[in-house]
Scaffold this active site. Structure first.
Site, PDB file in Angstrom:
ATOM      1  N   THR A   1      18.904   5.638 -95.107  1.00 38.50           N
ATOM      2  CA  THR A   1      19.212   6.260 -94.143  1.00 38.50           C
ATOM      3  C   THR A   1      19.691   5.846 -92.892  1.00 38.50           C
ATOM      4  OG1 THR A   1      16.962   6.432 -92.796  1.00 38.50           O
ATOM      5  CG2 THR A   1      17.089   7.827 -94.854  1.00 38.50           C
TER       6      THR A   1
ATOM      7  N   ILE B   1      16.703   7.029 -99.109  1.00 37.77           N
ATOM      8  CA  ILE B   1      15.493   6.928 -98.396  1.00 37.77           C
ATOM      9  C   ILE B   1      15.230   5.503 -97.756  1.00 37.77           C
ATOM     10  CG2 ILE B   1      14.648   5.944-100.608  1.00 37.77           C
ATOM     11  CD1 ILE B   1      11.905   7.375-100.128  1.00 37.77           C
ATOM     12  N   CYS B   2      14.435   5.786 -96.704  1.00 40.05           N
ATOM     13  CA  CYS B   2      14.083   4.391 -95.708  1.00 40.05           C
ATOM     14  C   CYS B   2      15.304   3.776 -95.295  1.00 40.05           C
ATOM     15  CB  CYS B   2      13.420   3.452 -96.863  1.00 40.05           C
ATOM     16  SG  CYS B   2      12.709   2.055 -96.067  1.00 40.05           S
ATOM     17  N   GLY B   3      15.699   2.523 -95.445  1.00 42.77           N
ATOM     18  CA  GLY B   3      16.623   1.825 -94.747  1.00 42.77           C
ATOM     19  C   GLY B   3      18.056   2.480 -95.113  1.00 42.77           C
TER      20      GLY B   3
ATOM     21  N   ALA C   1      14.761  10.964 -96.661  1.00 42.60           N
ATOM     22  CA  ALA C   1      13.219  10.892 -96.469  1.00 42.60           C
ATOM     23  C   ALA C   1      12.930   9.397 -96.095  1.00 42.60           C
ATOM     24  CB  ALA C   1      12.622  11.049 -97.976  1.00 42.60           C
TER      25      ALA C   1
END
Length: 203
Positions: free
Chosen positions: A108, A104-106, A155
């Site tokens: 990715t 999720i977030c960074g 996500a």
């Protein structure tokens, strides 16, 4: 119940985003999964919110065959250097072994740099955030709250509930109508969804 299941491993590192994995880990634990934290070393780490976490094990000691899932939360460190690149390489080993990964977030962006999003449908905060990594998977970016493709969940930072929904569904904690009701309750505050969960013994 835990005796027949490998634990879920939650990556922790300095500047980790506290809010992104709480729904997932709490409901995994309630469903009988052991959640173990894994960090660069066994030295304590500190989250963005100032929470001090004592890791259960060092990354070098983590093996895919001993895990049900690797969860990678966001952190400022994903975008300020290569400190967390070993976690992306570990994600590659997990996926190669058929063990799922959720980012999720960074995180990715870390997986994009590792090439793990080049041939999978995926999402993140916004498409140009991942494009800045120079990765080759831009055509497979999906505007969605969360995406699962071949064992990899992605996500953006504003979708911790959708992230958890994908994790709970992938591991079979909740399915079908119950999974949908869980999402509606925690994402939309839909009180009618509670009755569905209660009937299924999931409330």
């Amino acid at each position: 119940m835990n005796g027949t299941r490998n634990p879920v491993h939650l990556a922790v590192y300095d500047t980790l985003a506290d809010w992104e994995t709480g729904h997932a880990t709490a409901h995994l634990a309630r469903a009988g999964y052991t959640v173990r934290t894994v960090a660069p070393t066994t030295a304590p780490v500190t989250s963005i919110g100032g929470l001090r976490v004592q890791p259960d094990l060092a990354l070098a000691d983590l093996r895919p065959e001993d895990s049900s899932l690797l969860v990678l939360p966001g952190a400022d460190l994903w975008d300020t250097g290569d400190d967390l690149a070993p976690f992306a390489r570990t994600a590659r080993a997990f996926l190669a072994a058929g063990v799922p990964v959720a980012a999720i977030c960074g995180a990715t962006a870390g997986l994009a740099r590792e090439g793990l999003l080049d041939d999978r449908r995926h999402t993140s905060a916004v498409s140009f955030y991942l494009a800045a990594t120079g990765y080759a998977g831009g055509e497979r970016y999906v505007e969605a709250d969360a995406v699962t493709d071949r064992g990899l969940i992605t996500a953006g930072p504003t979708e911790p509930v959708a992230f958890a929904r994908e994790i709970l569904g992938l591991l079979g904690v909740y399915e079908g109508e119950v999974l949908d009701a869980w999402y509606r309750l925690f994402h939309d505050s839909d009180s009618e969804a509670y009755a569905v969960l209660e009937k299924a013994g999931a409330a």
